[in-house]
Write an enzyme that holds these catalytic residues in place. Structure first.
Site, PDB file in Angstrom:
ATOM      1  N   ARG A 100       0.856  -1.264  -0.017  1.00 47.89           N
ATOM      2  CA  ARG A 100       0.011  -0.040   0.054  1.00 47.89           C
ATOM      3  C   ARG A 100       0.830   1.294  -0.126  1.00 47.89           C
ATOM      4  O   ARG A 100       0.619   2.340  -0.647  1.00 47.89           O
ATOM      5  CB  ARG A 100      -0.873   0.010   1.187  1.00 47.89           C
ATOM      6  CG  ARG A 100      -2.046   0.956   1.333  1.00 47.89           C
ATOM      7  CD  ARG A 100      -2.476   1.155   2.871  1.00 47.89           C
ATOM      8  NE  ARG A 100      -3.624  -0.042   2.946  1.00 47.89           N
ATOM      9  CZ  ARG A 100      -4.738   0.229   2.813  1.00 47.89           C
ATOM     10  NH1 ARG A 100      -5.448   1.482   2.381  1.00 47.89           N
ATOM     11  NH2 ARG A 100      -5.764  -0.691   2.698  1.00 47.89           N
ATOM     12  N   ASP A 142      -3.753  -0.392  -3.307  1.00 47.27           N
ATOM     13  CA  ASP A 142      -4.965  -0.689  -2.533  1.00 47.27           C
ATOM     14  C   ASP A 142      -5.148  -1.976  -2.665  1.00 47.27           C
ATOM     15  O   ASP A 142      -6.088  -1.956  -3.603  1.00 47.27           O
ATOM     16  CB  ASP A 142      -5.807   0.442  -2.353  1.00 47.27           C
ATOM     17  CG  ASP A 142      -6.853  -0.010  -1.207  1.00 47.27           C
ATOM     18  OD1 ASP A 142      -6.917  -0.949  -0.827  1.00 47.27           O
ATOM     19  OD2 ASP A 142      -7.399   1.083  -0.740  1.00 47.27           O
ATOM     20  N   PHE A 143      -5.015  -3.142  -1.964  1.00 49.46           N
ATOM     21  CA  PHE A 143      -5.244  -4.411  -2.829  1.00 49.46           C
ATOM     22  C   PHE A 143      -6.934  -4.859  -2.845  1.00 49.46           C
ATOM     23  O   PHE A 143      -6.915  -5.439  -3.539  1.00 49.46           O
ATOM     24  CB  PHE A 143      -4.623  -5.537  -1.745  1.00 49.46           C
ATOM     25  CG  PHE A 143      -3.222  -5.573  -1.553  1.00 49.46           C
ATOM     26  CD1 PHE A 143      -2.396  -4.828  -2.529  1.00 49.46           C
ATOM     27  CD2 PHE A 143      -2.563  -6.042  -0.587  1.00 49.46           C
ATOM     28  CE1 PHE A 143      -0.869  -4.788  -2.297  1.00 49.46           C
ATOM     29  CE2 PHE A 143      -1.294  -6.102  -0.497  1.00 49.46           C
ATOM     30  CZ  PHE A 143      -0.545  -5.352  -1.266  1.00 49.46           C
ATOM     31  N   LYS A 172      -0.866 -19.822   4.860  1.00 54.22           N
ATOM     32  CA  LYS A 172      -1.647 -20.402   5.983  1.00 54.22           C
ATOM     33  C   LYS A 172      -1.803 -19.257   6.936  1.00 54.22           C
ATOM     34  O   LYS A 172      -1.106 -18.289   6.805  1.00 54.22           O
ATOM     35  CB  LYS A 172      -1.081 -21.557   6.811  1.00 54.22           C
ATOM     36  CG  LYS A 172       0.271 -21.355   7.370  1.00 54.22           C
ATOM     37  CD  LYS A 172       0.211 -22.084   8.738  1.00 54.22           C
ATOM     38  CE  LYS A 172      -0.214 -21.555   9.823  1.00 54.22           C
ATOM     39  NZ  LYS A 172       0.796 -20.755  10.539  1.00 54.22           N
ATOM     40  N   LYS A 217      10.808 -27.621   4.641  1.00 56.10           N
ATOM     41  CA  LYS A 217      11.962 -28.222   5.471  1.00 56.10           C
ATOM     42  C   LYS A 217      12.666 -29.220   5.071  1.00 56.10           C
ATOM     43  O   LYS A 217      11.798 -30.373   4.604  1.00 56.10           O
ATOM     44  CB  LYS A 217      11.761 -28.214   6.876  1.00 56.10           C
ATOM     45  CG  LYS A 217      11.245 -26.658   7.331  1.00 56.10           C
ATOM     46  CD  LYS A 217      10.779 -27.119   9.079  1.00 56.10           C
ATOM     47  CE  LYS A 217      10.267 -25.833   9.752  1.00 56.10           C
ATOM     48  NZ  LYS A 217      11.026 -24.819   9.896  1.00 56.10           N
ATOM     49  N   GLU A 219       8.644 -24.047  20.658  1.00 56.22           N
ATOM     50  CA  GLU A 219       9.167 -22.583  20.282  1.00 56.22           C
ATOM     51  C   GLU A 219       9.699 -21.817  21.309  1.00 56.22           C
ATOM     52  O   GLU A 219       9.014 -21.946  22.578  1.00 56.22           O
ATOM     53  CB  GLU A 219       8.207 -21.907  19.489  1.00 56.22           C
ATOM     54  CG  GLU A 219       7.727 -22.501  18.240  1.00 56.22           C
ATOM     55  CD  GLU A 219       6.936 -21.861  17.380  1.00 56.22           C
ATOM     56  OE1 GLU A 219       7.488 -20.830  16.767  1.00 56.22           O
ATOM     57  OE2 GLU A 219       5.602 -21.812  17.735  1.00 56.22           O
ATOM     58  N   HIS A 242       0.743 -27.507  10.421  1.00 51.41           N
ATOM     59  CA  HIS A 242       2.503 -28.057  10.567  1.00 51.41           C
ATOM     60  C   HIS A 242       2.359 -29.357  11.337  1.00 51.41           C
ATOM     61  O   HIS A 242       2.931 -30.396  10.607  1.00 51.41           O
ATOM     62  CB  HIS A 242       3.380 -27.259  11.509  1.00 51.41           C
ATOM     63  CG  HIS A 242       3.350 -25.661  11.098  1.00 51.41           C
ATOM     64  ND1 HIS A 242       3.367 -25.639   9.428  1.00 51.41           N
ATOM     65  CD2 HIS A 242       3.438 -24.564  11.533  1.00 51.41           C
ATOM     66  CE1 HIS A 242       3.334 -24.116   9.302  1.00 51.41           C
ATOM     67  NE2 HIS A 242       3.430 -23.569  10.471  1.00 51.41           N
ATOM     68  N   LYS A 299      14.169 -24.335  21.355  1.00 53.35           N
ATOM     69  CA  LYS A 299      13.429 -24.317  20.182  1.00 53.35           C
ATOM     70  C   LYS A 299      13.814 -25.931  19.848  1.00 53.35           C
ATOM     71  O   LYS A 299      14.723 -26.286  19.489  1.00 53.35           O
ATOM     72  CB  LYS A 299      13.795 -23.738  18.946  1.00 53.35           C
ATOM     73  CG  LYS A 299      13.073 -23.540  17.725  1.00 53.35           C
ATOM     74  CD  LYS A 299      13.667 -22.575  16.543  1.00 53.35           C
ATOM     75  CE  LYS A 299      13.044 -22.782  14.968  1.00 53.35           C
ATOM     76  NZ  LYS A 299      11.748 -22.405  15.307  1.00 53.35           N
TER      77      LYS A 299
HETATM   78  C1  BG6 Z   1       4.207 -20.085  11.551  1.00 62.02           C
HETATM   79  C2  BG6 Z   1       3.498 -20.044  12.846  1.00 62.02           C
HETATM   80  O1  BG6 Z   1       3.569 -20.731  10.730  1.00 62.02           O
HETATM   81  O2  BG6 Z   1       5.439 -21.256  12.223  1.00 62.02           O
HETATM   82  C3  BG6 Z   1       4.358 -19.099  13.798  1.00 62.02           C
HETATM   83  O3  BG6 Z   1       2.490 -18.969  12.568  1.00 62.02           O
HETATM   84  C4  BG6 Z   1       5.320 -19.973  14.197  1.00 62.02           C
HETATM   85  O4  BG6 Z   1       3.501 -18.754  15.021  1.00 62.02           O
HETATM   86  C5  BG6 Z   1       6.358 -20.676  13.088  1.00 62.02           C
HETATM   87  O5  BG6 Z   1       6.263 -19.450  15.290  1.00 62.02           O
HETATM   88  C6  BG6 Z   1       7.367 -21.656  13.456  1.00 62.02           C
HETATM   89  O6  BG6 Z   1       8.122 -21.813  12.227  1.00 62.02           O
HETATM   90  P1  BG6 Z   1       9.434 -22.449  12.505  1.00 62.02           P
HETATM   91  O7  BG6 Z   1       9.866 -22.642  10.995  1.00 62.02           O
HETATM   92  O8  BG6 Z   1      10.300 -21.464  13.151  1.00 62.02           O
HETATM   93  O9  BG6 Z   1       9.370 -23.741  13.112  1.00 62.02           O
END
Ligand code: BG6
Length: 487
Positions: free
Chosen positions: A46, A89-90, A144, A178, A212, A236, A341
């Site tokens: 925008r 402006d989409f 997503k 991945k 995470e 995921h 993580k």
């Molecule tokens: C996203 C989520 O799809 O994936 C996030 O919306 C999340 O909330 C992320 O942090 C995690 O991805 P990755 O690749 O860091 O494991």
């Protein structure tokens, strides 16, 4: 690859995902010589910027998100020279004619990447079509989450489907990009050793953890409407379940793989009210400590509604009701603000039918296959050997047969998921993208859970920096098992 030239129009080019992931991924493709010489990239947002200002913004993003030693100067100059920019402006049809003009009736396929809120996917597709910016080869890439539940996702998919056929819709689940996730296919279907053991006769249960360390990172508004189930499990984690549980596809074609994944999603056990509390645990983090640093609780994050009941953690016991997996629980857990993580799948094999060693060690005596998706990607198979030493008799000892990707294959860089996904879109290959029926079956299953927990709104608290509510530990220990800890 080099001749798959395209025009890429990126909606939301100044957004967080584009800056952090998409432009760096495109840059890496440039650096590796995987962008065809005539491929052009159009940023759309925008903001009123001219091309030079846009290029400087992208250069800055690359300097932030690409490692300095990988920011090759010649590649950078080549990359920036491909970039164009259009303010737009989409949601309004005016302005879209400029996209058609930008294309200059080019013969190369157009790829439209929608890195914007899903509720405007339909408007954008319609305006693109009405303005004559698309042709019979144009593809669309969408992020997503698609919708909020089955009904809203169907509405969004209908709107996209009114303009693009399914064969040209690329729904991203970046976990499928991945390298280690794709490796599940190689691991399962290239190794007879595992292929023959991969069923309820030999596997007792499966664990999937996607933990995470990050919290909400300025995304409270988005996240609070979604929660961890919609943000992580619907997509995921269920994709991981599919890759672990699916039957062997006849070949590697997109639909051969996706047909098998859909069968898994259809066979997932739906949730019922009596499972809440026992087989499902929702959590929300309170203030705590991560890496020695104090962090605020979810309700104290910037922009928070203090009365929110949204979950930032969810653990569940589910299963795939079919011949291969009858009676094999799948324990899933995922949360924000965990101590580290870690994305990891653990396949627990059954014990020997007859046991002859020390009765105290009985629990030890089963193999585990630990698949570490991130970080420190690798695979470890836990095997039992005899403990050495004259005083040990036939005591058993656990040890890993360990394949650590970075030491086994030191020269290969593991590409970011988005590099692989963008490359596949350019090549027109769909096997790493999610088909509409996958999204819908995944929603159907999540909806059964959301409907069940409506009455049980308040999530259990867990301190940031812990592995989630105590109840999520009890959920698995009540079955005489525990979450896997060693690696
Ligand atoms: C996203 C989520 O799809 O994936 C996030 O919306 C999340 O909330 C992320 O942090 C995690 O991805 P990755 O690749 O860091 O494991």
């Amino acid at each position: 690859d080099i001749d798959t030239e395209i025009d890429l129009a990126l909606f939301g080019a100044l957004g967080d995902l584009a800056q952090r992931k998409l432009f760096p991924a495109l840059f890496h493709l440039e650096r590796e010589g995987l962008l065809a010489p005539d491929t052009r990239l159009l940023g759309l947002a925008r903001q009123e910027l001219d091309v030079d200002a846009f290029r400087s913004r992208i250069e800055k993003a690359l300097k932030t998100y690409v490692k300095a030693e990988e920011l090759d100067r010649e590649a950078l100059a080549r990359f920036l020279a491909r970039l164009d920019f259009l303010p737009l402006d989409f949601t309004k049809p005016e302005g879209y004619a400029a996209i058609r003009e930008w294309r200059q009736e080019a013969a190369r396929p157009m790829v439209v990447y929608l890195s914007v809120a899903a509720k405007i996917y339909g408007d954008i597709c319609r305006h693109l079509e009405a303005s004559g910016s698309l042709d019979d080869e144009s593809r669309v890439v969408v992020e997503k989450p698609i919708g909020y539940d089955l009904a809203s996702s169907a509405e969004i998919n209908d709107a996209i489907g009114a303009v693009f056929p399914e064969s040209r819709i690329y729904r991203i689940d970046h976990y499928l990009g991945k390298e280690t996730v794709q490796n599940l296919i190689a691991l399962r279907f290239a190794n007879p050793l595992f292929g023959t053991q991969w069923n309820q006769n030999h596997i007792s249960h499966v664990e999937i953890t996607v933990a995470e360390k990050v919290g909400i990172e300025g995304r409270w508004g988005y996240f609070d409407d979604a929660g961890q189930l919609r943000d992580m499990v619907q997509n995921h984690l269920l994709q991981l379940v599919c890759l672990i549980a699916m039957d062997p596809p006849a070949n590697l074609d997109a639909d051969a793989i996706r047909d098998e994944k859909v069968k898994v999603l259809k066979a997932l056990k739906p949730f019922t009210d009596d499972m809440l509390g026992r087989d499902v645990v929702r959590g929300q983090y309170i203030a705590g400590t991560i890496d020695g640093r104090s962090v605020p609780g979810y309700l104290e994050e910037e922009g928070a509604n203090r009365a929110s009941h949204t979950e930032t953690f969810v653990a569940m016991k589910t299963g795939v009701a079919n011949w291969r997996w009858a009676g094999v629980p799948f324990y899933l857990r995922t949360g924000k603000r965990m101590p580290e993580k870690l994305s990891q799948i653990v396949i627990h094999f059954r014990q020997q039918p007859h046991y002859i060693f020390d009765p105290d060690q009985r629990e030890l005596a089963a193999n585990k296959l630990v698949i570490r998706l991130q970080p420190e990607e690798g695979i470890a198979l836990e095997v039992l050997t005899k403990d050495s030493g004259l005083d040990k008799g036939m005591r058993l000892r656990r040890g890993p047969l360990h394949l650590d990707f970075s030491s086994a294959f030191p020269k290969t860089r593991i590409p970011d998921a988005y590099e692989r996904l963008l490359l596949e879109v350019m090549k027109g290959q769909q096997y790493l993208f999610v088909r509409r029926d996958e999204v819908e079956h995944a929603w159907r299953w999540c909806d059964s859970l959301i409907a069940a927990w409506e009455d049980d709104e308040v999530p259990r608290r867990y301190p940031a920096g812990s592995w989630g509510p105590v109840a999520s530990i009890a959920m698995i220990t009540q079955d005489g098992r525990s979450w896997y800890e060693d690696y």
